[in-house]
Design a protein around this motif. Structure first.
Motif, PDB file in Angstrom:
ATOM      1  N   TYR A  72      15.752   4.134   6.076  1.00 41.90           N
ATOM      2  CA  TYR A  72      16.786   4.062   7.116  1.00 41.90           C
ATOM      3  C   TYR A  72      17.376   5.432   7.435  1.00 41.90           C
ATOM      4  CZ  TYR A  72      16.557  -0.971   7.278  1.00 41.90           C
ATOM      5  OH  TYR A  72      16.113  -2.248   7.477  1.00 41.90           O
ATOM      6  N   ALA A  73      17.515   6.266   6.385  1.00 39.23           N
ATOM      7  CA  ALA A  73      18.032   7.617   6.611  1.00 39.23           C
ATOM      8  C   ALA A  73      17.066   8.405   7.492  1.00 39.23           C
ATOM      9  CB  ALA A  73      18.234   8.330   5.279  1.00 39.23           C
ATOM     10  N   LEU A  74      15.775   8.262   7.209  1.00 35.93           N
ATOM     11  CA  LEU A  74      14.756   8.974   7.982  1.00 35.93           C
ATOM     12  C   LEU A  74      14.745   8.467   9.419  1.00 35.93           C
ATOM     13  CD1 LEU A  74      12.391  10.944   8.085  1.00 35.93           C
ATOM     14  CD2 LEU A  74      10.895   9.129   7.267  1.00 35.93           C
ATOM     15  N   LYS A  75      14.855   7.146   9.567  1.00 36.62           N
ATOM     16  CA  LYS A  75      14.844   6.532  10.900  1.00 36.62           C
ATOM     17  C   LYS A  75      15.989   7.099  11.746  1.00 36.62           C
ATOM     18  CE  LYS A  75      14.764   2.035  13.150  1.00 36.62           C
ATOM     19  NZ  LYS A  75      15.172   0.626  13.025  1.00 36.62           N
ATOM     20  N   GLU A  76      17.162   7.154  11.118  1.00 38.62           N
ATOM     21  CA  GLU A  76      18.342   7.639  11.841  1.00 38.62           C
ATOM     22  C   GLU A  76      18.155   9.090  12.268  1.00 38.62           C
ATOM     23  OE1 GLU A  76      22.024   6.893   9.691  1.00 38.62           O
ATOM     24  OE2 GLU A  76      23.003   8.338  11.029  1.00 38.62           O
ATOM     25  N   LEU A  83       4.577  10.708   0.455  1.00 44.69           N
ATOM     26  CA  LEU A  83       4.622   9.260   0.541  1.00 44.69           C
ATOM     27  C   LEU A  83       4.412   8.646  -0.837  1.00 44.69           C
ATOM     28  CD1 LEU A  83       5.109   7.528   2.960  1.00 44.69           C
ATOM     29  CD2 LEU A  83       2.669   7.216   3.226  1.00 44.69           C
ATOM     30  N   GLN A  84       3.483   9.245  -1.594  1.00 41.46           N
ATOM     31  CA  GLN A  84       3.231   8.734  -2.931  1.00 41.46           C
ATOM     32  C   GLN A  84       4.482   8.856  -3.801  1.00 41.46           C
ATOM     33  OE1 GLN A  84       0.113  10.619  -5.264  1.00 41.46           O
ATOM     34  NE2 GLN A  84      -0.811   8.603  -5.502  1.00 41.46           N
ATOM     35  N   GLN A  85       5.188   9.981  -3.616  1.00 41.73           N
ATOM     36  CA  GLN A  85       6.428  10.148  -4.372  1.00 41.73           C
ATOM     37  C   GLN A  85       7.465   9.103  -3.962  1.00 41.73           C
ATOM     38  OE1 GLN A  85       6.454  14.669  -3.762  1.00 41.73           O
ATOM     39  NE2 GLN A  85       7.742  14.413  -5.546  1.00 41.73           N
ATOM     40  N   VAL A  86       7.471   8.796  -2.658  1.00 42.59           N
ATOM     41  CA  VAL A  86       8.409   7.787  -2.172  1.00 42.59           C
ATOM     42  C   VAL A  86       8.111   6.447  -2.835  1.00 42.59           C
ATOM     43  CG1 VAL A  86       9.194   6.497  -0.144  1.00 42.59           C
ATOM     44  CG2 VAL A  86       8.758   8.952   0.033  1.00 42.59           C
ATOM     45  N   LYS A 119      16.597  14.117  -2.328  1.00 41.80           N
ATOM     46  CA  LYS A 119      15.732  15.271  -2.551  1.00 41.80           C
ATOM     47  C   LYS A 119      14.419  15.109  -1.781  1.00 41.80           C
ATOM     48  CE  LYS A 119      15.372  19.059  -4.994  1.00 41.80           C
ATOM     49  NZ  LYS A 119      14.538  19.252  -6.183  1.00 41.80           N
ATOM     50  N   LEU A 120      13.856  13.917  -1.867  1.00 43.25           N
ATOM     51  CA  LEU A 120      12.600  13.643  -1.172  1.00 43.25           C
ATOM     52  C   LEU A 120      12.783  13.761   0.332  1.00 43.25           C
ATOM     53  CD1 LEU A 120      10.920  10.658  -3.029  1.00 43.25           C
ATOM     54  CD2 LEU A 120       9.978  12.908  -2.598  1.00 43.25           C
TER      55      LEU A 120
END
Lengths: 396, 396
Positions: free
Chosen positions: B380-384, B364-367, A362-363
């Motif tokens: 890793y998902a974001l990186k990809e 980012l705070q939520q992360v 979701k994030l």
């Protein structure tokens, strides 16, 4: 709280002290009589449910006593509704969402029509238009929020829709403000009190119907199971409480609805919990869902019925029999969905508390809604933080 | 909508058709007289504002006409309130948040006390406790949401608080359900209608007071400027409308409040826009804030006053002069804050739509609220994804 207040402030010399906070004023006989008369006159104009029955059924059942006739009619239409429910599930999420919208509009209409009748608004300027306008704007807001939440990335690709997404809250609020200003401008001296009462009535109806159907849609997005299981549980509880009450009912449960009995309440509750356990085991065969299923069934059999009691009390307060008469033997749509709304909120809260305690997916979707350079900025900040905390060295 | 409904469904042979949807029933003379009587009797028991003035002031101003006396008293207390407001700003965000909470509780009390008087609840079981209980639970929910949003990471470090954060919605909903069941159980036959009316009254009060003060707190978190500027604008608009109206007022503006004039409305609006422009230029000297300041000032001078008209209409509907009498020359707290609530919602919507269109920081705070392995998974998902879209090769 109990500061002294004087009545009529324009120096009329009347300084009889009255405690506003803890008024000990007792109704005079005259007031009581007047109020009863007033309530009666109001009730005279209310729409009443009719127990109308299709003619064919009526003649076929003419040999039965009224008790059994009601049982048969109610039974037939219960099965019809359960059939329709199954068909809808077969139709998939979109069909369900449209149905939720239709049910919501119909429930709103039933509640608001009672309000119209109670406050006798004939001749009142704009009232019908205003309450439907509020229904429209609040649906625009809530359905929009849902669509953006779940289809944000897709919608953002279209330029025109992008505008609607980015400024969704602003547009919704502007629409609401138009309604608000419209309401203030529509105020007419003789009707002030009724107009404000109806304004409150409309907003409470929106609170009950629109916000909760928004939660239902959210539940559907979390997975059809979060819609089908709780809805079936309420149906199961309603049906079994009726059946147990019909055959074994003796002890009255609550003064609000004289027809409800402890036997029905307990029998219905027991059946629902068993139903929940069976569904949890048979259908899904997963350990965690057993627990969820149990939790949902307990809520729907213990707290759920209070939604029904609340509706009963409301009907008694305004001296109506049913909310409407679209379903023979059952009354209006609102008569059947009174417990469903409370259940939907519970399911939603349950999901956010115990299931979806913050998902990376979701994030991630929210991250993709950012501009590319912001995504990059977030990426590097996250990388740095993970490195500092020695998490990046862990094996994923 | 205009389906036929029959009155009294139990086969009483009375099948005079009535259109429930578009009832054309006209009030009989008897009904009108009855209603007037009823409203009068209700109004008799309402708490009334008193225009009470401190004695010293009263004797000092004895030489003035009532018009000027009111002007002086109102002026003095306006300056006192503006002074208090400045002191509070000096006290910082925490002082402001506590003040918002206090103002909110006082406003709720004023609104709900009118409800008590209108529906004459003396003798009604539990009603006071119930509405305060609902105020408590809704504040627990909304203040909690805010605290979690902004201090989530900090709070999560404490084990005990962690529980409160994770299950915040569940706990709040459970608390609400207790109130809901309590309400249903407290229903007493003779009082059904009044009890439901008060239930609606309580919820509308919560909607106006609690949800909007929640938005105010959010605005404060976004930066004190989003609190100070809009509040000052409403103050400026109120004061200048009063001043312009006092000296130049001739043309009545709206029937609802006979004392308000077009001259006051326009003069106040013009002053507020000028005030907004000056604040935007002088104080902050940044180009974008000029635009924001202009937008806020236009809203507070065009739509803002409708909050006041709404409150006037409400007071007229229930035949009260003011919401209370805590501020000499002004009335109750609610009399001064009627426009502030609407403004707060506007500011909040404005921020989410035009300012905070999704900030990497917030996300980012939520992360960081996720478990370490989930953070890694997201990373890793974001990186990809960034690599696939060739964004990672950009210079940050």
């Amino acid at each position: 709280m109990s500061e002294l207040r004087h009545r009529g402030g324009d120096g009329d010399g009347n300084d009889k002290a009255e405690t506003a906070g803890e008024s000990d004023h007792v109704d005079s006989e005259e007031e009581k009589v007047l109020e009863d008369k007033y309530v009666d006159i109001m009730a005279k104009n209310l729409p009443q449910g009719t127990d109308k029955t299709p003619e064919i059924l009526d003649s076929a059942l003419s040999g039965l006593s009224s008790r059994w006739r009601n049982w048969v009619i109610r039974g037939i239409f219960t099965w019809l509704m359960i059939g329709a429910f199954c068909l809808l599930i077969y139709g998939g999420p979109l069909a369900l969402m449209i149905t939720v919208l239709c049910v919501q509009v119909k429930c709103f209409e039933e509640i608001i029509n009672i309000g119209y009748a109670v406050y006798r608004v004939h001749g009142l300027p704009w009232f019908r238009s205003l309450s439907w306008y509020f229904l429209l704007t609040s649906n625009y807001f809530f359905y929009g929020e849902n669509l953006i939440d779940y289809f944000g990335v897709v919608i953002n690709r279209t330029d025109y829709l992008h505008f609607l997404v980015t400024y969704h809250r602003f547009i919704s609020f502007s629409l609401y403000c138009v309604g608000f200003v419209w309401f203030v401008l529509s105020l007419v001296k003789r009707y002030y009190m009724r107009q404000f009462s109806l304004f409150a009535w409309t907003h409470v109806a929106l609170l009950i119907v629109v916000t909760q159907s928004y939660l239902i849609i959210q539940n559907i997005f979390e997975g059809l199971i979060w819609f089908i299981v709780p809805v079936s549980m309420i149906i199961c509880n309603d049906v079994m409480a009726y059946v147990f009450g019909f055959f074994f009912g003796k002890t009255p449960l609550i003064k609000l609805s004289p027809k409800k009995t402890w036997e029905g309440f307990i029998g219905g509750g027991f059946s629902t919990v068993v139903f929940g356990l069976v569904i949890g085991m048979e259908k899904f065969n997963m350990y965690p869902f057993m627990i969820h299923s149990l939790a949902l069934s307990i809520f729907s059999s213990v707290i759920g019925p209070f939604g029904g009691f609340f509706a009963s009390g409301f009907k008694r307060a305004f001296k109506i029999k049913d909310f409407g008469d679209v379903i023979p033997g059952h009354g209006g749509i609102m008569d059947r969905f009174d417990c469903q709304f409370l259940m939907a909120t519970f399911v939603n809260v349950y999901i956010t508390s115990f299931i979806r305690t913050a998902t990376p997916q979701k994030l991630l979707q929210q991250v993709y809604n950012l501009k590319p350079e912001q995504q990059l900025q977030l990426f590097y900040a996250l990388k740095e933080s993970l490195e500092n905390r020695n998490i990046l060295n862990m094996v994923p």
